[in-house]
Each structure stands twice: as structure tokens, then as C-alpha cells.
Design a protein around this motif. Sequence first.
Motif, PDB file in Angstrom:
ATOM      1  N   ALA A 200     -11.948  -3.093  -3.357  1.00  0.00           N
ATOM      2  CA  ALA A 200     -11.769  -1.706  -2.923  1.00  0.00           C
ATOM      3  C   ALA A 200     -13.095  -1.085  -2.512  1.00  0.00           C
ATOM      4  O   ALA A 200     -13.136  -0.242  -1.615  1.00  0.00           O
ATOM      5  CB  ALA A 200     -11.126  -0.888  -4.039  1.00  0.00           C
TER       6      ALA A 200
ATOM      7  N   ARG B  29      -8.650   1.394  -7.689  1.00  0.00           N
ATOM      8  CA  ARG B  29      -8.821   0.616  -6.457  1.00  0.00           C
ATOM      9  C   ARG B  29      -7.669   0.759  -5.468  1.00  0.00           C
ATOM     10  O   ARG B  29      -7.879   0.739  -4.262  1.00  0.00           O
ATOM     11  CB  ARG B  29      -9.062  -0.855  -6.775  1.00  0.00           C
ATOM     12  N   MET B  30      -6.418   0.939  -5.960  1.00  0.00           N
ATOM     13  CA  MET B  30      -5.287   1.048  -5.039  1.00  0.00           C
ATOM     14  C   MET B  30      -5.400   2.270  -4.135  1.00  0.00           C
ATOM     15  O   MET B  30      -4.828   2.309  -3.052  1.00  0.00           O
ATOM     16  CB  MET B  30      -3.969   1.090  -5.819  1.00  0.00           C
TER      17      MET B  30
ATOM     18  N   TRP C 129       1.377  10.544  -3.163  1.00  0.00           N
ATOM     19  CA  TRP C 129       1.179   9.934  -1.844  1.00  0.00           C
ATOM     20  C   TRP C 129       1.627  10.887  -0.736  1.00  0.00           C
ATOM     21  O   TRP C 129       0.934  11.054   0.277  1.00  0.00           O
ATOM     22  CB  TRP C 129       1.956   8.620  -1.762  1.00  0.00           C
TER      23      TRP C 129
ATOM     24  N   ALA D 172       0.809  -1.221   0.000  1.00  0.00           N
ATOM     25  CA  ALA D 172       0.000   0.000   0.000  1.00  0.00           C
ATOM     26  C   ALA D 172       0.839   1.266   0.000  1.00  0.00           C
ATOM     27  O   ALA D 172       0.314   2.358  -0.148  1.00  0.00           O
ATOM     28  CB  ALA D 172      -0.925   0.000   1.219  1.00  0.00           C
TER      29      ALA D 172
ATOM     30  N   HIS E  69      -2.918   5.906  -9.154  1.00  0.00           N
ATOM     31  CA  HIS E  69      -3.310   4.701  -9.871  1.00  0.00           C
ATOM     32  C   HIS E  69      -2.061   3.996 -10.376  1.00  0.00           C
ATOM     33  O   HIS E  69      -0.955   4.547 -10.362  1.00  0.00           O
ATOM     34  CB  HIS E  69      -4.279   5.016 -11.015  1.00  0.00           C
ATOM     35  N   SER E  70      -2.222   2.767 -10.834  1.00  0.00           N
ATOM     36  CA  SER E  70      -1.077   1.933 -11.184  1.00  0.00           C
ATOM     37  C   SER E  70      -0.381   2.368 -12.467  1.00  0.00           C
ATOM     38  O   SER E  70       0.702   1.897 -12.775  1.00  0.00           O
ATOM     39  CB  SER E  70      -1.511   0.463 -11.317  1.00  0.00           C
TER      40      SER E  70
ATOM     41  N   GLN F 232      -9.360  -6.658  -6.841  1.00  0.00           N
ATOM     42  CA  GLN F 232      -7.991  -6.990  -7.224  1.00  0.00           C
ATOM     43  C   GLN F 232      -7.916  -8.475  -7.577  1.00  0.00           C
ATOM     44  O   GLN F 232      -8.459  -9.316  -6.858  1.00  0.00           O
ATOM     45  CB  GLN F 232      -7.052  -6.670  -6.051  1.00  0.00           C
TER      46      GLN F 232
ATOM     47  N   ARG G 215       3.928   8.619  -8.256  1.00  0.00           N
ATOM     48  CA  ARG G 215       3.136   8.008  -7.189  1.00  0.00           C
ATOM     49  C   ARG G 215       3.619   8.493  -5.816  1.00  0.00           C
ATOM     50  O   ARG G 215       2.810   8.785  -4.936  1.00  0.00           O
ATOM     51  CB  ARG G 215       3.245   6.483  -7.293  1.00  0.00           C
TER      52      ARG G 215
END
Length: 683
Positions: free
Chosen positions: A278, A245-246, A230, A105, A218-219, A270, A226
Motif C-alpha cells: 500500500a 492498507r486497503m 466508501w 477494492a 479498514h478490514s 498484503q 464499509r
Amino acid sequence: MAEPLHRLAIVVPTPAHSTVGGPLSYRSELPLAAGTLVRVPLGRREVLGVVWGEAPDEPDGPAREEKPVAGVLDGLPPLASAWRELVAFAAAYYQRSLGEVALAALPPQLRELSPEQWQRRLRRAAAAGGGAAVDPAPALTDEQAAALQRIGAEPGPFLLHGATGSGKTEVYLQAVAQALGADPTAQALVMVPEINLTPQLQARFGERFGDAGVVSLHSGMTNPQRLKAWLAAHTGAARIVLGTRMAVFASLPRLALVVVDEEHDPSYKQQEGARYSARDLALVRGKLDGAKVVLGSATPSLESWQASERGRYARLAMPSRIGAGPLPQVRLVDMNLQPKGTVLAPALAAAIEERIARGEQSLLFLNRRGYAPVLACTACDWKSECPHCSAFRVFHKIDRTLRCHHCGFSERVPRACPQCGNLDIAPLGRGTERLEEHLAQLFAGTRRPDGEPARIARIDADSTRAKGALEAQLGAVHAGAVDVLVGTQMVTKGHDFRRITLVAALNADSALFSSDFRAPERLFALLMQAAGRAGRDARQAGHSQMWVQTWHPAHPLFAALRRHDFPAFAAQQLDEREAAGMPPFAYQALVRAEARTQEVAQGFLREAAEAAQQLPEAPHVTVYPAVPMAVQRVANVERAQMLVESASRPALQRFLAGWQPLLQARRCKGLIRWAVDVDPLAI
């Protein structure tokens, strides 16, 4: 006098089924608060860790040597207790190790930066911060205003059931403004199911709140991007986080509101590693953070619909489209009455031609990318099977390759049949690439109002591989530079195409008789979402249409679709599920095994099932026989699965927790990996 050493429990990255499931003990010269990010030695490596609290006293016996903490990420506030509780819940519920969930996470770059690099990033994050300068919001319809008033006045959680085009996004925007206005430090999390929906959402939130306080997670982001996003969220510099979803695990210490748009979408689940939902974790997070949660959809999941029927969620209804335009008229084309080999029924082709001539757009969707699903020999039984998977390789004409969509194996198309040498090898079936080619031929003589020839475009995973390709193609559609858009389901979700007045589904029948009990629910949602792309401009809504080509026009699903009647469809489906004892009236988990042979995979599962009979919860749980997965071989790995079911969620959870050590003890030669999937979406 020497300072006493502090014994700390620190969570470190551990494999899913590690025998070390919880935190490890380390010593520190300084007391460190729970949630502090540290670097610690693990084996021969130095890894990122999270302080979880004080280490418990050692049981009687020889004392273990505890290694010292190597360093602390200075200047970073500790991760909040609600975040740690969310991670602990997710690890326990989804049967994964605490270390795997916690460290996955966090941004990968946190583990890689030197102290000097780390301090530079932190200074940038502080400098980039900015509060939200709310722009004026448009007036709301009565339905929107009523929904927003209830979100502000009631505790929730809320299920916003709004027709496509009813203005759900505006409700989200004003609910966020409401939450941020009530507390100058409050934060909001807004989730969408797919990466391709984040740019337009970020644009809308940026216009309303200013770009400085809005970040995405997002991925598809690079590691530096990222980390920057964050840090902005973790330090409070960003007040709004948008993501896939992450983002449910984003560190938001002042979280006041969570929005899950298109909450029914299976992309929120996932499918690798910790198989979490999520959407479900958003509800847990709201409870832990004391934040309100709004789930939104035109076609809610049956689990959420049932929860609103039983009063567990407050249902907010917005059945009307903005501008009072009607939902598209649904027209069914009975393919039994069409000439053999028909791709587009003549009536549908004529309707598309009319729209091209009027300067309107049409959207045709087909859930098969590539040129054709299979390439086959006309003289023998050869078909383009993948040598590594129990699946066919798809023919991609644009680069003359046969490509497996499971393992990625690709080869040039052979000049002749590899089995018999026949030169006549032909495509079977139709993918988006072949459909695009067919439409270009079909409408070659059709002219736009400006006299120019009709323009056909395709949006799918193949056409949008290049960086910036998706944004460019969507921009062309919005600008009116495309007359007929062909795509997979990625173009049917969430996009606000103002010029589209006709949507057509060309191959909708495959889900009607699927062995997966969720298939009709997914198909109905997809068709309703697709229909919602048509007639979003009120001036054109009166003649907007949704066409469905089907071999089964009498199927009850299509009767509900023609009336745009989701409640009737949901009631019928829930009655069927209850009679069959299926979710949401029962709770399920899958144990999946991958091995060199199918015998080893199924043998492991059979032994595990026998061992499970000794567990105290066994009488309350049904363990079904092991079977091969639908695609049983991928990349030369054989796959099998076993369904576990119970009428009680707590009983199933206790059973799975007790089963974990028994599964771990039965690892055998030839077994590659095994995993538990709690609340699986596909069986």
C-alpha cells in the motif's frame, strides 16, 4: 428504427490466474461511461462489474454471443480514470488478474443490494455529507513549520523523518487542512499500518475537522459500515479518509494529499491474494491523481531512505521532540552476566519498582503471546507439536489450551504426556501471558503513591479479541489505571502514552542472526519505535529509559540504538546490502507453491524454472532453486518457494509477465495453488 447496441468491456471478478485476465464483452442498449458500476451475468451468477470502456473489435472468425448488461447502479458517479489506472497498474505489477484487484477494492455489499436498497443507501450517503469546520490548530515548532511550508510549496513526494514525539501527526493534520483549504472539493487520504491505530487517529481528526467529513476504511468494519464509508468518499461527502492498507484503493475522485504514517511498517504489505504494498501504491496513486504524497517515520524503510538520499524524495527532518525533552536513555543488560533463568534483571526490576512508587508507568514488550511457546514432557522427547503444521502449538494457560498460531487448531492441555504417560509436563520459554503472571508475583508487595498495590495489564491479540476490549484497555492505560503494561509489538507503535517513562525489550536477540536479511532493519525500527513510547511528557522526559536485555550487547545495531542514530544504522545496512546485491540494489519476486506433498510443490517450481529459461529476459534474471518455506506445513498443506532476482525492475517485470502462462500450463495433480509475490518482505 432500433437503437444500436453498444459493446462494452466490463471487468468482472475473476480468479488470480484466470485464463480470462482482462475485461469481458457485454452488450448494452445504452452507452455507459467507463467506470460505471453494473450488474452482469457470469456463468449462472449475476455479479458486480466495472465498465472499462468500449469492447475491442472481434478478430475474424465466428462471432461470440455477448450477454446483455443486467442493470446499472443508478445515481452513482463512475469510478474515476485515475482509480482505474491504479487498479490496472496494481494488477499488472503484482501479477494478478484485473478483475480480482478491481472487485476486491469495492465494498462487498455493492454486489448484494437490490435496486431499492441501493437507492436508500445512496440517499443516506447524500444526507450524511458535511464539509470540513476547521478547529484552531496549535502553534508549530520551527521544525514542524519548515516541514509544512515545504509540503505546501514543493511537489514531493516527501519523506518526513521525524523522531518519535516530534509531532508528525500535527504536521499531517495541518497539511490536510492546507490541502482542503486550497480547494473546497479536495479530499485527503491518511493511512496507518494497523487497525488498532485508527480509533485515536479518527478522534484527533474528528476534533480538528468535525466528524461529518471524516470516515475510516479498514478490514475490521462490518460490510454495511464499509459501504457507508466508501459511498461517503466516492460521492465527496467525506473529505478525509483514514484507513489501513486497503484504503489505498478507496474511491476519492478529488484526492489532493496522501499521508502514509509509519511508512516502514511491514503491515502495509498484503500477505494474501494480491500481495500489494500500500505504501508503494500510494506513491503511484499520488502521481496518477496529481496528489502530494507524504511518507512519515522515525525509522524509514531502507528503500525510502535510499530514495531520499538520491533526491527522488524530498526529505523533511524533525529530529527534536516537542517540549525539547531528550529521547530516552538506552540501557543494555548483558544477560550473560545474570543468574541462570533470569526473566527480569534485578536492576531492571528495581527501575520498574521505582516508577510504580512514583506513579509512573512502564511498558514491557515480548513478541510471543500465550503463556509459553512450547509444552514439553520432562521424561521423553514429546513437545506440543501441531499435527497439521510444522510448528509447535502455544500453551495458553488462561483457558488451558494448546493453540496453533498458524492453522488455529486447538486442544485442551493433556493431563499426562500423550507419548509416555508422564504427569510432569512443563512449559518451555515465555509468552506475554506467563510474563504477566511473573510480574504480578514480582511486584506483589510494591505500592503505588496512593498505597494501592501495583496493577499489571496485558495487551496482545489474545487479550483484545472481544469487541471493544482494545479501546477499553488502552483507555485504562491512558487514565493511569495501569502501572506495568505487558504486550507484543502492537503496543509499541503510534500510541501516545503520556505516563510511560520506562520501556523494556525482553527478547530482542532472535532477529540479530536471522536468515532474513531484513530482520535487523525490522528489529531496529521496532526498538526505536518502542523507545519512543517513553518520556512523551516533557516533564518526565529527563529520566525516561529504554532497557534492552540481550546476550549480544556488543552488536553494532545496539551501538546505533544507544545514540538514536538512524542515519548511521541505515548507512551501514545499505553498504551491506549493496555489497551483497540485495534490495534496494536488486529487485525480487517469490513464486510460492502449496501442494499435498513437498515433492509435488517443489516439482512444480522446478519445472517452472526450467520453462523460464526460454523467456527473452532469462539472461537478466536469476532463478534460485526451490526450497521449503520456513514453516513448511500449515493445515496439512506443504509449502515451497523459489526466489527470482534481477538488477533491473523492468526486466523482472517483463520476465514475470512472460512466465505467467508457462506457470499456468504446468498445473499438476496434487498442486493446490501457486502465487507470485513481487517485492516480498520475508524470504
